[in-house]
Design an enzyme around this catalytic site. Structure first.
Site, PDB file in Angstrom:
ATOM      1  N   LYS A  51       0.832  -1.206   0.000  1.00 18.82           N
ATOM      2  CA  LYS A  51       0.000   0.000   0.000  1.00 18.82           C
ATOM      3  C   LYS A  51       0.870   1.261   0.000  1.00 18.82           C
ATOM      4  O   LYS A  51       0.594   2.218  -0.715  1.00 18.82           O
ATOM      5  CB  LYS A  51      -0.950  -0.010   1.208  1.00 18.82           C
ATOM      6  N   GLN A  95      -4.622  -1.484   9.322  1.00 19.20           N
ATOM      7  CA  GLN A  95      -4.482  -2.799   8.701  1.00 19.20           C
ATOM      8  C   GLN A  95      -5.098  -3.880   9.598  1.00 19.20           C
ATOM      9  O   GLN A  95      -4.762  -3.968  10.779  1.00 19.20           O
ATOM     10  CB  GLN A  95      -2.984  -3.082   8.450  1.00 19.20           C
ATOM     11  N   ASP A 118     -10.956   2.749   3.563  1.00 19.54           N
ATOM     12  CA  ASP A 118     -11.341   1.362   3.295  1.00 19.54           C
ATOM     13  C   ASP A 118     -12.835   1.245   2.981  1.00 19.54           C
ATOM     14  O   ASP A 118     -13.273   0.251   2.410  1.00 19.54           O
ATOM     15  CB  ASP A 118     -11.042   0.484   4.540  1.00 19.54           C
TER      16      ASP A 118
END
Ligand code: NDP
Length: 301
Positions: A51, A95, A118
């Site tokens: 990422k 995460q 997200d």
């Protein structure tokens, strides 16, 4: 035909580089993404690294916050709150999975919905489910796979719509089957396909005669986490098959949920693992960061 998520992701990331450069020219600031990792889970470390690399490629600023696996839920929430209040931060990503002593849902809720890149925050999920897209005349393309819902859409299903757009196949009226009903892949996928005028079936672990259900599908999305669950007898000839699964096999290799070799000649289009959905998920994370920045910029933040 194989749908190369890797190639489409590369194309999209180059386009994002230009978008970000243009934003910097206009506003004097680039989007800023903060990626939080709690503990040292090796798989999480790889995802986080990917990422960060993607952000760098897209000229998005990114900050890596590596926190101890011993951190308490309260301390993590306090850290997130600080980032929520930081005007220079556009996107916050925690995460997953988190250590067992931390409630993931509480952490997802702690992130301000406007910075939830997200798209997992309940406000974003609710926005997807309750609203019809704002642009009814939206024309899907790999660059613009979903209409503007006015909120952040989860990266994996959004990336899949981009893969579907790359086939040039009209989705309107098609039968779609989504295998898997998780809140981060299966459910949002089903809603997005419904909004593209598909007739959608969601299959799950209690579905009877899964192959028969799957054979109804013009568009089959497998998001289960079981290697090669989807066999040749699940595929309608000419179907589009998208494999979301990432399964690590005993020999260390990766497998999707679809038996690729057995299905590839029956499907009209099929995405591989690796190199299919995975790169698109990371790419959509970048697009979501850019979109969060734009929305904040428009609100005058
Ligand atoms: P979850 O474990 O949250 O959900 C799995 C779903 O599969 C559940 O709804 C479950 O049903 C269903 N299921 C389990 N067994 C069967 C079965 N035998 N037949 C039919 N359905 C079944 O997983 P996620 O949605 O988070 O992820 C799914 C897969 O996709 C994983 O391999 C994950 O690693 C991968 N993934 C890949 C991403 C990418 O970027 N490529 C991103 C996110 C996930 P029930 O609800 O009844 O339990």
């Amino acid at each position: 035909m194989i749908i190369s998520g890797k190639d489409i992701a590369a194309q999209l990331r180059s386009d994002m580089q230009q978008q970000v450069d243009a934003m910097f020219a206009e506003y004097g600031r680039t989007p800023n993404l903060v990626v939080i990792q709690v503990g040292d889970d090796p798989a999480s470390s790889i995802y986080v690294r990917n990422k960060m690399r993607a952000a760098e490629f897209c000229h998005i600023r990114s900050q890596y916050l590596h926190l101890s696996g011993e951190i308490t839920e309260k301390e993590l929430c306090a850290q997130i709150e600080q980032l929520n209040n930081d005007d220079d931060v556009d996107g916050i990503l925690v995460q997953l999975p988190l250590p067992a002593h931390i409630d993931e849902e509480r952490i997802i809720c702690a992130i301000h919905a406007e910075k939830d890149v997200d798209g997992f925050h309940p406000d974003n999920a609710a926005c997807l489910w309750l609203h019809q897209p704002l642009q009814t005349n939206h024309i899907a393309s790999i660059y613009n796979p979903v209409p503007d819902y006015g909120c952040t859409i989860a990266c994996t299903p959004k990336g899949i719509l981009s893969l579907l757009a790359s086939t040039g196949v009209e989705l309107d009226g098609k039968r779609a089957v989504v295998v898997g009903r998780s809140p981060i892949v299966g459910k949002p996928m089903a809603k997005l396909l419904m909004d593209r005028q598909c007739t959608v079936t969601i299959a799950h672990s209690h579905t009877r005669d899964l192959p028969a259900v799957c054979r109804e599908a013009d568009i089959l999305i497998a998001a289960v986490g079981k290697p090669k669950l989807i066999t040749a007898d699940c595929i309608k000839p000419g179907a589009i098959v998208i494999d979301v699964g990432i399964n690590r096999l005993a020999d260390g290799s990766l497998s999707g949920d679809v038996d690729f070799e057995a299905c590839k000649d029956i499907a009209s289009f099929i995405s591989p693992v690796p190199g299919g959905v995975g790169p698109m998920t990371v790419t959509m994370l970048m697009q979501n960061t850019i979109d969060c920045y734009k929305r904040r910029q428009m609100k005058g933040n």
